[in-house]
Design a protein around this motif. Structure first.
Motif, PDB file in Angstrom:
ATOM      1  N   VAL A 184      -5.841  13.123   2.030  1.00 28.40           N
ATOM      2  CA  VAL A 184      -5.429  14.074   1.001  1.00 28.40           C
ATOM      3  C   VAL A 184      -4.088  14.669   1.404  1.00 28.40           C
ATOM      4  O   VAL A 184      -3.916  15.127   2.537  1.00 28.40           O
ATOM      5  CB  VAL A 184      -6.477  15.195   0.827  1.00 28.40           C
ATOM      6  CG1 VAL A 184      -6.025  16.192  -0.246  1.00 28.40           C
ATOM      7  CG2 VAL A 184      -7.836  14.602   0.453  1.00 28.40           C
ATOM      8  N   VAL A 185      -3.127  14.657   0.481  1.00 36.43           N
ATOM      9  CA  VAL A 185      -1.786  15.197   0.736  1.00 36.43           C
ATOM     10  C   VAL A 185      -1.474  16.212  -0.358  1.00 36.43           C
ATOM     11  O   VAL A 185      -1.483  15.866  -1.545  1.00 36.43           O
ATOM     12  CB  VAL A 185      -0.722  14.080   0.736  1.00 36.43           C
ATOM     13  CG1 VAL A 185       0.634  14.644   1.153  1.00 36.43           C
ATOM     14  CG2 VAL A 185      -1.123  12.940   1.648  1.00 36.43           C
ATOM     15  N   ARG A 186      -1.205  17.449   0.046  1.00 35.25           N
ATOM     16  CA  ARG A 186      -0.939  18.505  -0.940  1.00 35.25           C
ATOM     17  C   ARG A 186       0.375  19.223  -0.623  1.00 35.25           C
ATOM     18  O   ARG A 186       0.733  19.374   0.531  1.00 35.25           O
ATOM     19  CB  ARG A 186      -2.052  19.554  -0.914  1.00 35.25           C
ATOM     20  CG  ARG A 186      -3.378  19.115  -1.481  1.00 35.25           C
ATOM     21  CD  ARG A 186      -4.278  20.345  -1.619  1.00 35.25           C
ATOM     22  NE  ARG A 186      -5.546  19.998  -2.197  1.00 35.25           N
ATOM     23  CZ  ARG A 186      -6.613  19.646  -1.477  1.00 35.25           C
ATOM     24  NH1 ARG A 186      -6.522  19.581  -0.166  1.00 35.25           N
ATOM     25  NH2 ARG A 186      -7.752  19.353  -2.060  1.00 35.25           N
ATOM     26  N   PRO A 187       1.036  19.747  -1.650  1.00 27.10           N
ATOM     27  CA  PRO A 187       2.182  20.636  -1.392  1.00 27.10           C
ATOM     28  C   PRO A 187       1.658  21.997  -0.954  1.00 27.10           C
ATOM     29  O   PRO A 187       0.551  22.406  -1.339  1.00 27.10           O
ATOM     30  CB  PRO A 187       2.870  20.721  -2.763  1.00 27.10           C
ATOM     31  CG  PRO A 187       1.763  20.487  -3.744  1.00 27.10           C
ATOM     32  CD  PRO A 187       0.829  19.507  -3.093  1.00 27.10           C
ATOM     33  N   PRO A 188       2.413  22.723  -0.147  1.00 30.57           N
ATOM     34  CA  PRO A 188       1.939  24.028   0.344  1.00 30.57           C
ATOM     35  C   PRO A 188       1.599  25.022  -0.758  1.00 30.57           C
ATOM     36  O   PRO A 188       0.785  25.927  -0.526  1.00 30.57           O
ATOM     37  CB  PRO A 188       3.118  24.520   1.193  1.00 30.57           C
ATOM     38  CG  PRO A 188       3.842  23.281   1.607  1.00 30.57           C
ATOM     39  CD  PRO A 188       3.698  22.331   0.450  1.00 30.57           C
ATOM     40  N   VAL A 189       2.200  24.880  -1.940  1.00 31.43           N
ATOM     41  CA  VAL A 189       1.976  25.873  -2.990  1.00 31.43           C
ATOM     42  C   VAL A 189       0.593  25.752  -3.632  1.00 31.43           C
ATOM     43  O   VAL A 189       0.145  26.690  -4.303  1.00 31.43           O
ATOM     44  CB  VAL A 189       3.049  25.769  -4.099  1.00 31.43           C
ATOM     45  CG1 VAL A 189       4.421  26.056  -3.530  1.00 31.43           C
ATOM     46  CG2 VAL A 189       3.010  24.397  -4.777  1.00 31.43           C
ATOM     47  N   VAL A 228     -10.950  -0.647   2.124  1.00 33.91           N
ATOM     48  CA  VAL A 228     -10.758   0.014   0.831  1.00 33.91           C
ATOM     49  C   VAL A 228     -10.408   1.465   1.134  1.00 33.91           C
ATOM     50  O   VAL A 228     -11.227   2.216   1.675  1.00 33.91           O
ATOM     51  CB  VAL A 228     -12.014  -0.077  -0.051  1.00 33.91           C
ATOM     52  CG1 VAL A 228     -11.776   0.631  -1.385  1.00 33.91           C
ATOM     53  CG2 VAL A 228     -12.397  -1.535  -0.289  1.00 33.91           C
ATOM     54  N   LEU A 229      -9.174   1.857   0.803  1.00 34.45           N
ATOM     55  CA  LEU A 229      -8.632   3.159   1.189  1.00 34.45           C
ATOM     56  C   LEU A 229      -8.273   3.993  -0.035  1.00 34.45           C
ATOM     57  O   LEU A 229      -7.870   3.443  -1.067  1.00 34.45           O
ATOM     58  CB  LEU A 229      -7.382   2.968   2.057  1.00 34.45           C
ATOM     59  CG  LEU A 229      -7.483   1.965   3.207  1.00 34.45           C
ATOM     60  CD1 LEU A 229      -6.145   1.859   3.919  1.00 34.45           C
ATOM     61  CD2 LEU A 229      -8.587   2.350   4.169  1.00 34.45           C
ATOM     62  N   HIS A 230      -8.392   5.306   0.108  1.00 36.08           N
ATOM     63  CA  HIS A 230      -8.035   6.232  -0.969  1.00 36.08           C
ATOM     64  C   HIS A 230      -6.945   7.182  -0.500  1.00 36.08           C
ATOM     65  O   HIS A 230      -7.131   7.913   0.489  1.00 36.08           O
ATOM     66  CB  HIS A 230      -9.250   7.072  -1.384  1.00 36.08           C
ATOM     67  CG  HIS A 230     -10.338   6.299  -2.046  1.00 36.08           C
ATOM     68  ND1 HIS A 230     -11.617   6.799  -2.212  1.00 36.08           N
ATOM     69  CD2 HIS A 230     -10.344   5.059  -2.580  1.00 36.08           C
ATOM     70  CE1 HIS A 230     -12.357   5.905  -2.831  1.00 36.08           C
ATOM     71  NE2 HIS A 230     -11.614   4.833  -3.055  1.00 36.08           N
ATOM     72  N   LEU A 231      -5.829   7.190  -1.200  1.00 33.97           N
ATOM     73  CA  LEU A 231      -4.789   8.194  -0.992  1.00 33.97           C
ATOM     74  C   LEU A 231      -4.899   9.193  -2.138  1.00 33.97           C
ATOM     75  O   LEU A 231      -4.841   8.811  -3.312  1.00 33.97           O
ATOM     76  CB  LEU A 231      -3.408   7.549  -0.966  1.00 33.97           C
ATOM     77  CG  LEU A 231      -2.220   8.510  -0.853  1.00 33.97           C
ATOM     78  CD1 LEU A 231      -2.308   9.360   0.403  1.00 33.97           C
ATOM     79  CD2 LEU A 231      -0.908   7.745  -0.889  1.00 33.97           C
ATOM     80  N   ILE A 232      -5.048  10.476  -1.803  1.00 33.14           N
ATOM     81  CA  ILE A 232      -5.346  11.506  -2.807  1.00 33.14           C
ATOM     82  C   ILE A 232      -4.254  12.573  -2.773  1.00 33.14           C
ATOM     83  O   ILE A 232      -4.359  13.560  -2.039  1.00 33.14           O
ATOM     84  CB  ILE A 232      -6.735  12.113  -2.544  1.00 33.14           C
ATOM     85  CG1 ILE A 232      -7.795  10.995  -2.453  1.00 33.14           C
ATOM     86  CG2 ILE A 232      -7.108  13.106  -3.636  1.00 33.14           C
ATOM     87  CD1 ILE A 232      -9.179  11.478  -2.081  1.00 33.14           C
ATOM     88  N   PRO A 233      -3.189  12.383  -3.545  1.00 34.02           N
ATOM     89  CA  PRO A 233      -2.113  13.385  -3.554  1.00 34.02           C
ATOM     90  C   PRO A 233      -2.384  14.520  -4.536  1.00 34.02           C
ATOM     91  O   PRO A 233      -3.036  14.331  -5.571  1.00 34.02           O
ATOM     92  CB  PRO A 233      -0.892  12.570  -3.996  1.00 34.02           C
ATOM     93  CG  PRO A 233      -1.464  11.466  -4.825  1.00 34.02           C
ATOM     94  CD  PRO A 233      -2.837  11.177  -4.295  1.00 34.02           C
ATOM     95  N   GLY A 234      -1.865  15.685  -4.181  1.00 36.57           N
ATOM     96  CA  GLY A 234      -1.850  16.795  -5.118  1.00 36.57           C
ATOM     97  C   GLY A 234      -0.654  16.650  -6.050  1.00 36.57           C
ATOM     98  O   GLY A 234      -0.233  15.545  -6.371  1.00 36.57           O
ATOM     99  N   GLY A 235      -0.070  17.765  -6.454  1.00 37.24           N
ATOM    100  CA  GLY A 235       1.052  17.717  -7.383  1.00 37.24           C
ATOM    101  C   GLY A 235       2.262  17.028  -6.789  1.00 37.24           C
ATOM    102  O   GLY A 235       2.652  17.296  -5.657  1.00 37.24           O
TER     103      GLY A 235
END
Length: 250
Positions: free
Chosen positions: A240-245, A194-201
């Motif tokens: 967790v994956v986020r844009p640099p901004v 059971v995996l969670h991908l957590i993107p930002g904007g």
């Protein structure tokens, strides 16, 4: 419910890759992920709400992968339980399902937390929380019986940070996160991850205005693919994956 059947070419070779059910494949992250999964050799059963957009996704998948990899596809409203159950049964009957990616979701309100938009909140709890649970309930028995499988929840950084105007969306995504953490613990020795991908904007049609400074859907899809392809001895439980901004992290 619109459905699409894909006949296998007589000369096509059997595909040994896993069969994944992916929701929200009509566009955005879901479409980008469908294409990357197809290129990687996965077999796919795709769901989308918009029939025309889902057909476009299927055409793009067929352009990069053998027809045999597109196991099943259907356009319908995920908040219709009968349609969800039928879709899962058809996907499983066509080919044993090895994984479920709950990508579909919606943020339908910007109401302040002190004044709940009750209809929108109920809709988001249904789509973002209860629908993934029903999909899991339908598909988990087969995975458990085979001792192998993956459930990947596409969440949001709103599960970790309080941002004004997204109380209802945050609550629906946080509910799925909490529920899935318990599910992960309960399935620890079952062979099902059971995996969670957590993107930002993310810059998708999900937003009212374009945000090119945010993540491209393809970047989020690449992270999901990496999680799926991680070694069996190393579960990437949360990425967790986020844009640099973005600046909303501790």
């Amino acid at each position: 419910m619109a459905e699409y059947a894909f006949a296998q070419h007589p000369s096509a070779q059997p595909q040994p890759a896993e069969h994944l059910v992916l929701t929200g494949a009509s566009g955005g992250i879901g479409r980008a992920l469908a294409l990357q999964l197809a290129k990687a050799g996965y077999r796919l059963s795709l769901q989308g709400r918009d029939a025309a957009k889902l057909a476009a996704t299927c055409a793009q998948v067929l352009a990069v992968a053998p027809a045999s990899q597109l196991v099943h596809s259907a356009s319908f409203d995920l908040t219709d339980p009968a349609a969800v159950i039928a879709f899962c049964q058809q996907a499983e009957a066509a080919c044993p399902v090895d994984g479920l990616i709950n990508c579909a979701g919606a943020n339908l309100s910007r109401a302040p937390a002190q004044n709940p938009d009750w209809p929108a909140l109920e809709q988001m709890l249904a789509l973002n929380f209860r629908v993934p649970l029903l999909l899991q309930e339908c598909l988990l028995p087969g995975m458990l019986a085979r001792g192998h499988g993956t459930i990947l929840q596409v969440l949001s950084t709103c599960v970790s940070f309080a941002n004004p105007g997204v109380a209802a969306y945050s609550a629906s995504k946080s509910a799925l996160e909490s529920y899935s953490k318990v599910l992960r613990r309960e399935l620890q020795d079952s062979g099902v991850r059971v995996l969670h991908l957590i993107p930002g904007g993310v810059d998708t049609g999900f937003r009212a205005t374009a945000r090119p400074e945010y993540l491209a859907p393809e970047a989020v899809a690449s992270a999901a693919l990496a999680m799926l392809q991680a070694p069996a001895a190393a579960h990437w439980h949360e990425v967790v994956v986020r844009p640099p901004v973005e600046r909303n992290w501790a």
